[in-house]
Write a protein that holds these residues in place. Sequence first.
Motif, mmCIF file in Angstrom:
data_model
loop_
_atom_site.group_PDB
_atom_site.id
_atom_site.type_symbol
_atom_site.label_atom_id
_atom_site.label_comp_id
_atom_site.label_asym_id
_atom_site.label_seq_id
_atom_site.Cartn_x
_atom_site.Cartn_y
_atom_site.Cartn_z
ATOM 1 N N GLN A 150 -5.584 14.165 13.071
ATOM 2 C CA GLN A 150 -4.213 14.228 12.548
ATOM 3 C C GLN A 150 -3.683 12.844 12.184
ATOM 4 O OE1 GLN A 150 -2.200 16.244 15.721
ATOM 5 N NE2 GLN A 150 -2.774 18.290 14.990
ATOM 6 N N GLU A 151 -3.913 11.878 13.050
ATOM 7 C CA GLU A 151 -3.437 10.513 12.784
ATOM 8 C C GLU A 151 -4.138 9.911 11.571
ATOM 9 O OE1 GLU A 151 -4.133 8.587 16.524
ATOM 10 O OE2 GLU A 151 -2.379 9.510 17.471
ATOM 11 N N THR A 152 -5.415 10.187 11.433
ATOM 12 C CA THR A 152 -6.181 9.663 10.306
ATOM 13 C C THR A 152 -5.714 10.300 9.004
ATOM 14 O OG1 THR A 152 -8.079 9.272 11.750
ATOM 15 C CG2 THR A 152 -8.518 9.316 9.382
ATOM 16 N N GLN A 153 -5.467 11.607 9.019
ATOM 17 C CA GLN A 153 -4.944 12.285 7.832
ATOM 18 C C GLN A 153 -3.617 11.661 7.406
ATOM 19 O OE1 GLN A 153 -4.930 16.285 9.431
ATOM 20 N NE2 GLN A 153 -6.589 16.910 8.077
ATOM 21 N N GLU A 154 -2.731 11.452 8.343
ATOM 22 C CA GLU A 154 -1.418 10.893 8.037
ATOM 23 C C GLU A 154 -1.539 9.453 7.529
ATOM 24 O OE1 GLU A 154 2.595 10.446 7.405
ATOM 25 O OE2 GLU A 154 1.381 12.241 7.607
ATOM 26 N N ARG A 155 -2.402 8.679 8.157
ATOM 27 C CA ARG A 155 -2.587 7.287 7.730
ATOM 28 C C ARG A 155 -3.100 7.226 6.303
ATOM 29 N NH1 ARG A 155 -7.222 4.395 7.860
ATOM 30 N NH2 ARG A 155 -8.149 5.783 9.408
ATOM 31 N N TYR A 156 -4.104 8.047 5.991
ATOM 32 C CA TYR A 156 -4.631 8.050 4.631
ATOM 33 C C TYR A 156 -3.607 8.581 3.630
ATOM 34 C CZ TYR A 156 -9.428 6.494 5.308
ATOM 35 O OH TYR A 156 -10.544 5.728 5.544
ATOM 36 N N ARG A 157 -2.838 9.578 4.010
ATOM 37 C CA ARG A 157 -1.811 10.107 3.115
ATOM 38 C C ARG A 157 -0.839 8.999 2.733
ATOM 39 N NH1 ARG A 157 3.039 11.119 2.845
ATOM 40 N NH2 ARG A 157 3.510 10.841 5.034
ATOM 41 N N GLN A 158 -0.400 8.242 3.735
ATOM 42 C CA GLN A 158 0.528 7.130 3.474
ATOM 43 C C GLN A 158 -0.134 6.040 2.643
ATOM 44 O OE1 GLN A 158 1.953 5.863 7.315
ATOM 45 N NE2 GLN A 158 3.245 7.671 7.587
ATOM 46 N N ASP A 159 -1.374 5.695 2.973
ATOM 47 C CA ASP A 159 -2.084 4.642 2.241
ATOM 48 C C ASP A 159 -2.317 5.038 0.776
ATOM 49 O OD1 ASP A 159 -2.171 3.197 4.588
ATOM 50 O OD2 ASP A 159 -4.321 3.510 4.949
ATOM 51 N N ILE A 160 -2.682 6.285 0.552
ATOM 52 C CA ILE A 160 -2.929 6.770 -0.810
ATOM 53 C C ILE A 160 -1.622 6.796 -1.598
ATOM 54 C CG2 ILE A 160 -3.612 8.797 -2.167
ATOM 55 C CD1 ILE A 160 -5.706 9.296 0.164
ATOM 56 N N ASP A 161 -0.558 7.288 -0.977
ATOM 57 C CA ASP A 161 0.750 7.303 -1.649
ATOM 58 C C ASP A 161 1.188 5.892 -2.016
ATOM 59 O OD1 ASP A 161 0.842 10.044 -1.391
ATOM 60 O OD2 ASP A 161 2.339 10.055 0.217
ATOM 61 N N THR A 162 1.009 4.949 -1.095
ATOM 62 C CA THR A 162 1.395 3.556 -1.341
ATOM 63 C C THR A 162 0.550 2.951 -2.455
ATOM 64 O OG1 THR A 162 2.117 3.283 0.947
ATOM 65 C CG2 THR A 162 1.607 1.277 -0.281
ATOM 66 N N ALA A 163 -0.737 3.231 -2.459
ATOM 67 C CA ALA A 163 -1.631 2.693 -3.486
ATOM 68 C C ALA A 163 -1.307 3.254 -4.866
ATOM 69 C CB ALA A 163 -3.091 2.983 -3.130
ATOM 70 N N ALA A 164 -0.941 4.526 -4.932
ATOM 71 C CA ALA A 164 -0.675 5.182 -6.214
ATOM 72 C C ALA A 164 0.721 4.903 -6.755
ATOM 73 C CB ALA A 164 -0.872 6.685 -6.069
ATOM 74 N N GLN A 165 1.641 4.495 -5.904
ATOM 75 C CA GLN A 165 3.045 4.350 -6.320
ATOM 76 C C GLN A 165 3.251 3.432 -7.523
ATOM 77 O OE1 GLN A 165 5.510 6.327 -4.828
ATOM 78 N NE2 GLN A 165 6.467 5.728 -6.730
ATOM 79 N N PRO A 166 2.622 2.251 -7.583
ATOM 80 C CA PRO A 166 2.833 1.402 -8.771
ATOM 81 C C PRO A 166 2.394 2.097 -10.066
ATOM 82 C CG PRO A 166 1.787 0.143 -7.025
ATOM 83 C CD PRO A 166 1.801 1.577 -6.577
ATOM 84 N N ALA A 167 1.301 2.829 -10.020
ATOM 85 C CA ALA A 167 0.837 3.551 -11.206
ATOM 86 C C ALA A 167 1.819 4.655 -11.575
ATOM 87 C CB ALA A 167 -0.553 4.141 -10.956
ATOM 88 N N GLU A 168 2.272 5.403 -10.587
ATOM 89 C CA GLU A 168 3.213 6.492 -10.857
ATOM 90 C C GLU A 168 4.501 5.955 -11.460
ATOM 91 O OE1 GLU A 168 3.590 8.542 -7.142
ATOM 92 O OE2 GLU A 168 1.563 9.352 -7.256
ATOM 93 N N ASP A 169 5.011 4.852 -10.920
ATOM 94 C CA ASP A 169 6.240 4.264 -11.440
ATOM 95 C C ASP A 169 6.058 3.809 -12.890
ATOM 96 O OD1 ASP A 169 7.441 4.709 -8.981
ATOM 97 O OD2 ASP A 169 7.253 2.620 -8.316
ATOM 98 N N GLU A 170 4.960 3.114 -13.160
ATOM 99 C CA GLU A 170 4.714 2.621 -14.513
ATOM 100 C C GLU A 170 4.503 3.773 -15.491
ATOM 101 O OE1 GLU A 170 1.648 -0.271 -16.990
ATOM 102 O OE2 GLU A 170 1.610 -0.308 -14.807
ATOM 103 N N ILE A 171 3.712 4.754 -15.086
ATOM 104 C CA ILE A 171 3.426 5.901 -15.956
ATOM 105 C C ILE A 171 4.702 6.691 -16.233
ATOM 106 C CG2 ILE A 171 2.234 8.127 -16.041
ATOM 107 C CD1 ILE A 171 -0.072 6.637 -14.449
ATOM 108 N N ASN A 172 5.510 6.921 -15.221
ATOM 109 C CA ASN A 172 6.762 7.657 -15.438
ATOM 110 C C ASN A 172 7.682 6.904 -16.397
ATOM 111 O OD1 ASN A 172 6.075 9.856 -13.866
ATOM 112 N ND2 ASN A 172 7.001 9.025 -12.016
ATOM 113 N N GLY A 173 7.738 5.590 -16.259
ATOM 114 C CA GLY A 173 8.549 4.789 -17.179
ATOM 115 C C GLY A 173 8.055 4.897 -18.614
#
Length: 146
Positions: A91-114
Amino acid sequence: MRRLTLLALFAVLSFSHAQEAAPTSIAFVRSAQVLAAHPAGQAAEELTQQARTELQDLQTALQPLLVKANSGQQLTAEEQDQLELTQRTLQETQERYRQDIDTAAQPAEDEINGIIQRIAADNGYTLVLNYDIAQSSGLVLYAEEG
């Protein structure tokens, strides 16, 4: 059911009214493909692959203990501790990766949405939909190819 019918009717009426006011121009974007082409999206995909491997290893370690527990056999104290530890780690590993993946993807999502917003505004699109979600959800009943 009645509420769903009323909501659907409202949506149709709202769309019809909107068409009278101004023409609707709709665009579809394959967001997953655009995200995968962005460097931050590629980093998120690498993390996703790492997560799959690590989580699969934890699930493999957990499986024999779950089979034994679910078959009605008594787990030893050591096995019970191992089961609880492995479940918590999973459970902790799933949550950690979910947060890490979201953080890694955020700059791309922000730029693409713009970029999508800018292109939509420049070309007069009134609605932009994610093609894959629209297709898989049944949202789109008809669309011209191309």
